[in-house]
Design an enzyme around this catalytic site. Structure first.
Site, short mmCIF file in Angstrom:
data_model
loop_
_atom_site.label_atom_id
_atom_site.label_comp_id
_atom_site.label_asym_id
_atom_site.label_seq_id
_atom_site.Cartn_x
_atom_site.Cartn_y
_atom_site.Cartn_z
N ASN A 47 67.76 44.33 -16.53
CA ASN A 47 67.78 43.55 -15.29
C ASN A 47 68.39 42.17 -15.52
O ASN A 47 69.22 41.69 -14.73
CB ASN A 47 66.37 43.38 -14.73
CG ASN A 47 65.81 44.62 -14.06
OD1 ASN A 47 66.53 45.59 -13.85
ND2 ASN A 47 64.54 44.58 -13.73
N ARG A 379 75.82 56.50 -4.92
CA ARG A 379 75.60 56.75 -6.35
C ARG A 379 75.21 58.20 -6.55
O ARG A 379 74.40 58.74 -5.80
CB ARG A 379 74.49 55.85 -6.92
CG ARG A 379 74.79 54.36 -6.86
CD ARG A 379 73.72 53.56 -7.62
NE ARG A 379 73.77 52.15 -7.29
CZ ARG A 379 74.60 51.27 -7.86
NH1 ARG A 379 75.46 51.67 -8.76
NH2 ARG A 379 74.56 49.99 -7.50
N ARG A 409 78.53 49.06 -7.66
CA ARG A 409 78.64 48.28 -8.90
C ARG A 409 78.04 49.02 -10.09
O ARG A 409 76.92 49.52 -10.04
CB ARG A 409 77.96 46.92 -8.71
CG ARG A 409 78.16 45.99 -9.89
CD ARG A 409 77.65 44.61 -9.58
NE ARG A 409 78.64 43.82 -8.86
CZ ARG A 409 78.39 43.21 -7.70
NH1 ARG A 409 77.21 43.33 -7.14
NH2 ARG A 409 79.32 42.49 -7.12
N HIS A 439 77.18 51.70 2.28
CA HIS A 439 75.93 51.87 1.54
C HIS A 439 74.99 52.84 2.26
O HIS A 439 73.89 53.09 1.82
CB HIS A 439 75.27 50.48 1.39
CG HIS A 439 74.08 50.45 0.49
ND1 HIS A 439 72.81 50.23 0.95
CD2 HIS A 439 73.97 50.61 -0.86
CE1 HIS A 439 71.96 50.24 -0.05
NE2 HIS A 439 72.64 50.46 -1.17
N TYR A 472 62.67 57.00 -8.39
CA TYR A 472 62.57 56.00 -7.32
C TYR A 472 61.76 56.58 -6.17
O TYR A 472 61.86 57.77 -5.87
CB TYR A 472 63.95 55.63 -6.76
CG TYR A 472 64.91 54.95 -7.71
CD1 TYR A 472 64.61 54.72 -9.04
CD2 TYR A 472 66.15 54.53 -7.24
CE1 TYR A 472 65.53 54.11 -9.89
CE2 TYR A 472 67.07 53.91 -8.08
CZ TYR A 472 66.75 53.70 -9.41
OH TYR A 472 67.65 53.09 -10.24
N ARG A 565 59.79 44.40 -2.67
CA ARG A 565 59.71 44.61 -4.11
C ARG A 565 60.30 43.45 -4.90
O ARG A 565 59.73 42.99 -5.88
CB ARG A 565 60.45 45.90 -4.49
CG ARG A 565 60.35 46.25 -5.97
CD ARG A 565 61.36 47.31 -6.36
NE ARG A 565 62.69 46.76 -6.55
CZ ARG A 565 63.81 47.34 -6.17
NH1 ARG A 565 63.77 48.50 -5.55
NH2 ARG A 565 64.98 46.77 -6.39
N HIS A 593 61.64 51.82 -3.43
CA HIS A 593 63.00 51.77 -2.90
C HIS A 593 63.14 52.00 -1.39
O HIS A 593 64.20 51.72 -0.83
CB HIS A 593 63.86 52.79 -3.67
CG HIS A 593 65.32 52.53 -3.60
ND1 HIS A 593 66.18 53.33 -2.88
CD2 HIS A 593 66.10 51.56 -4.15
CE1 HIS A 593 67.41 52.88 -2.99
NE2 HIS A 593 67.40 51.80 -3.77
#
Length: 705
Positions: A47, A379, A409, A439, A472, A565, A593
């Site tokens: 992170n 993704r 990314r 997205h 997730y 979160r 998530h």
């Protein structure tokens, strides 16, 4: 409004550092199994790496181009933010190193031993030396830096062993050089030692020990290893893109450029001498405050492999008990399309399996009545059954449209590879709209039923990634509602022609309608005053329009609970601004998530799920989709999930008005929301299919009347 806002907001970067500190707290929690605690140290580290590459890199750019710009949530300039970040990161390094050392020590009695060279047994030293000479030394590419050899380009996040070199031999004028040895990317990060226990030494330590064999003609001193972090905040949509230019090629160029960006951080294993510190500062164009010494590994990804390879006898002590995503109690065997046409279905990952959605796509690939399958992809896993089924559908003559975001990314290369494979299979691959990342998580199946067109739409809060669906927490809604289907069809049409201004009956879509509709629903609760109720769950909150509106709602007496979160730029409990707002964060076994927005109570309650956080980038600079939940039973499901999360007093931290987080006081029975959802998934029984009455049964019933 700007000056007023500063009274109840905080800087996003400093808020993010507090989130990562909460991750480190999980590593310090003695109720978490030891190797899972080490995984949290690894997550904290990765992170922080990404934070420096993206956020710190972006601030460095701003400090050079927009030095006087002030952050709207803290009033700080880019340089002031950087100064504060470096000040707050330094103690986090010390806390992380201490945490790592404690966990490493506690793992030793279990036979999991990360060792320094001096801790090896004599036989192990012989083994390591032979392995080095046979397997490592032949593939090393050492370099020296002196008057004849310029300083090389160091790759982002790769480890380099360094040393001071002095020429050997009598009568030789003493000349110092810098020796550099890149740790090859193609060798293992650790060397496992022979024996039954898991004893290992990191490869950079092996190389550092045998530098005298690498630089044989030199005296070697001041051995160290270092790692640079480079700015990776490249936005390809900011670059000129000619109409004739292939977008995949542009992304490949972008990835190449990222490897050569400016250094924003230098990590060292040993303390640098003043002259070496000055040398590196000059070569990397950095300041001493950008140099961080760490006493733990600079890469910890190998810990996940160690956890996966443990013998069963050790797993019970060192890792979480295994949990397999369960079959949803709302799904039966048989046709998914028929089940969805009867009733909407909601899946809750990772407690429930992603398989019903994959079954739906596979069924659609072979159903002769299916005309088209359209999906957005952000993704994907390295291995993806979803792609296999989409390719099969295209090969079976279905029109398959895949809107894949190549600018996701750090997943750019993976998405480039998948896009090429799907295109080869006959899928129509499109790349979204220049300047706006797509997205959204939306899939549309269009079928012909006699003379009618029917739709099945799936809307999710997370990616179509089969790996992360087990890691997730996310929601996935599948519906045959015809109006939502028509909206989805309109959405894909608009994406195909580059139209961001589509009009929809039910879906709310950024960058045009999502934020205005969220603000409108907050206004509806404001009109109810103290009877108003708002409960929202998201990953991050930075959007100032949303912050200002939610503050208005608080001032009107609306009771507001926000489950955020990560970054949260609003400070709760500030009299006259946010006194009716509570903010909590859950950090646990699974990454939280879902994006869930609940307005009101009872029969009039409105619930939306979708892909967008309340961040300016999501509401204004991305294409996001949120969908209303219309099914009463699914509304009850989501309300139950939210109630359990708000009751969490084990993994939840509550945001204070000063920006710090505190665990809830244990004044009641412990509630770990993720553990509750796992237990509920294990207890739930799949819904039994309705049995069709046979002719003989109907006949027998007739005679019994």
């Amino acid at each position: 409004m700007g000056a007023e806002r500063l009274k109840y907001t905080q800087n996003r970067e400093l808020s993010w550092l507090k989130f990562n500190q909460r991750v480190l707290e999980e590593a310090r929690d003695e109720n978490v199994p030891l190797l899972e605690r080490m995984k949290f140290v690894a997550i904290f580290t990765s992170n922080l790496d990404e934070f420096f590459m993206i956020r710190v890199g972006s601030l460095f750019d701003m400090a050079h181009t927009d030095a006087d710009t002030k952050d709207s949530r803290s009033g700080m300039t880019p340089q002031e933010q950087l100064d504060q970040i470096f000040a707050e990161v330094a103690p986090l390094y010390k806390e992380r190193d201490k945490t790592y050392a404690e966990i490493k020590k506690q793992l030793h009695p279990y036979g999991v031993c990360g060792l320094d060279y001096k801790e090896l047994e004599p036989q192990e030293k012989k083994y390591v030396k032979k392995y080095f000479k046979d397997q490592i030394l032949p593939v090393l590419s050492p370099q020296i830096v002196d008057a004849s050899h310029p300083f090389p380009h160091l790759l982002n996040k790769e480890i380099y062993v360094t040393a001071n070199l002095t020429q050997k031999g009598k009568g030789v004028r003493e000349v110092h050089s810098l020796g550099l040895v890149p740790v090859p990317q193609f060798i293992s990060e650790v060397l496992y030692l022979p024996g039954h226990d898991i004893r290992y030494i990191r490869m950079e330590k092996v190389i550092m020990e045998y530098l005298n064999l690498v630089f044989e003609q030199y005296e070697v001193s001041e051995a160290n290893y270092i790692c640079v972090t480079r700015n990776a905040d490249i936005a390809p949509d900011d670059e000129s893109l000619e109409v004739t230019e292939d977008f995949r090629y542009l992304m490949k160029q972008t990835l190449h450029k990222r490897r050569r960006m400016a250094v924003v951080r230098l990590e060292t294993a040993e303390k640098l001498k003043p002259e070496m510190e000055r040398f590196f500062c000059e070569k990397f164009h950095i300041l001493p405050k950008q140099i961080f010494r760490t006493k733990m590994p600079m890469k910890l990804s190998y810990m996940f492999s160690i956890a996966g390879d443990l013998p069963d006898s050790m797993k019970r002590s060192l890792i979480y008990p295994a949990f397999v995503p369960q079959d949803s109690c709302h799904v039966q065997e048989g046709s998914m399309m028929k089940q969805i046409r009867k009733k909407d279905i909601l899946l809750f990952y990772p407690y429930e399996s992603m398989n019903p959605f994959l079954r739906l796509i596979k069924e659609a690939a072979y159903d002769p009545n299916v005309l088209t399958i359209k999906i957005t992809i952000y993704r994907l896993a390295k291995k993806a059954r979803l792609v296999e089924y989409l390719c099969a559908a295209a090969e079976n003559g279905k029109e398959v449209t895949v809107l894949i975001e190549l600018r996701a990314r750090f997943d750019e290369q993976n998405n480039i590879d998948w896009s090429e494979q799907m295109e080869e299979a006959g899928c129509r691959v499109i790349y979204g709209i220049e300047g706006y990342k797509v997205h959204s998580k939306i899939c549309l199946i269009t079928c012909r039923n006699r003379n009618d067109i029917q739709y099945i739409t799936q809307i999710g809060t997370g990616n179509y990634n089969e790996k992360t669906a087990g890691m997730y927490t996310d929601l996935s809604l599948m519906t045959a509602d015809p109006e939502i289907g028509r909206d989805a069809a309109e959405f894909f049409k608009n994406m195909s022609i580059g139209n961001l201004n589509g009009v929809y009956q039910h879906l709310i879509v950024s960058p045009t309608s999502l934020k205005p509709n969220i603000l409108r629903m907050i206004d509806e609760e404001i009109a109810k005053g103290e009877n108003g109720r708002i409960v929202m769950k998201m990953n991050s909150l930075t959007d100032v329009d949303f912050i200002d509106k939610i503050s208005q709602a608080s001032c009107a007496g609306v009771k507001i609970d926000l489950i955020v979160r990560g970054i949260c730029c609003i400070l709760p409990g500030i009299p006259g601004y946010t006194q009716n707002i509570r903010v909590m964060s859950i950090v646990g076994r699974y990454l939280e998530h879902p994006r869930i927005f609940c307005f009101g109570t009872g029969a009039e309650q409105k619930i939306y799920i979708g892909s967008a956080d309340m961040m300016t980038r999501n509401t204004e600079k991305r294409v996001e989709v949120a969908c209303p939940v219309l099914d009463k039973d699914i509304k009850n499901q989501i309300n139950h999930y939210m109630k359990v999360m708000l009751s969490d007093n084990v993994k939840a931290r509550v945001l204070q008005s000063d920006g710090t987080y505190r665990k809830k006081k244990a004044t009641q029975d412990p509630v770990d929301s993720q553990a509750v959802f796992m237990e509920e998934a294990l207890r739930a029984k799949p819904r039994q299919p309705e049995k069709q009455e046979t002719f003989l049964q109907r006949l027998a019933g007739f005679f019994h009347r």
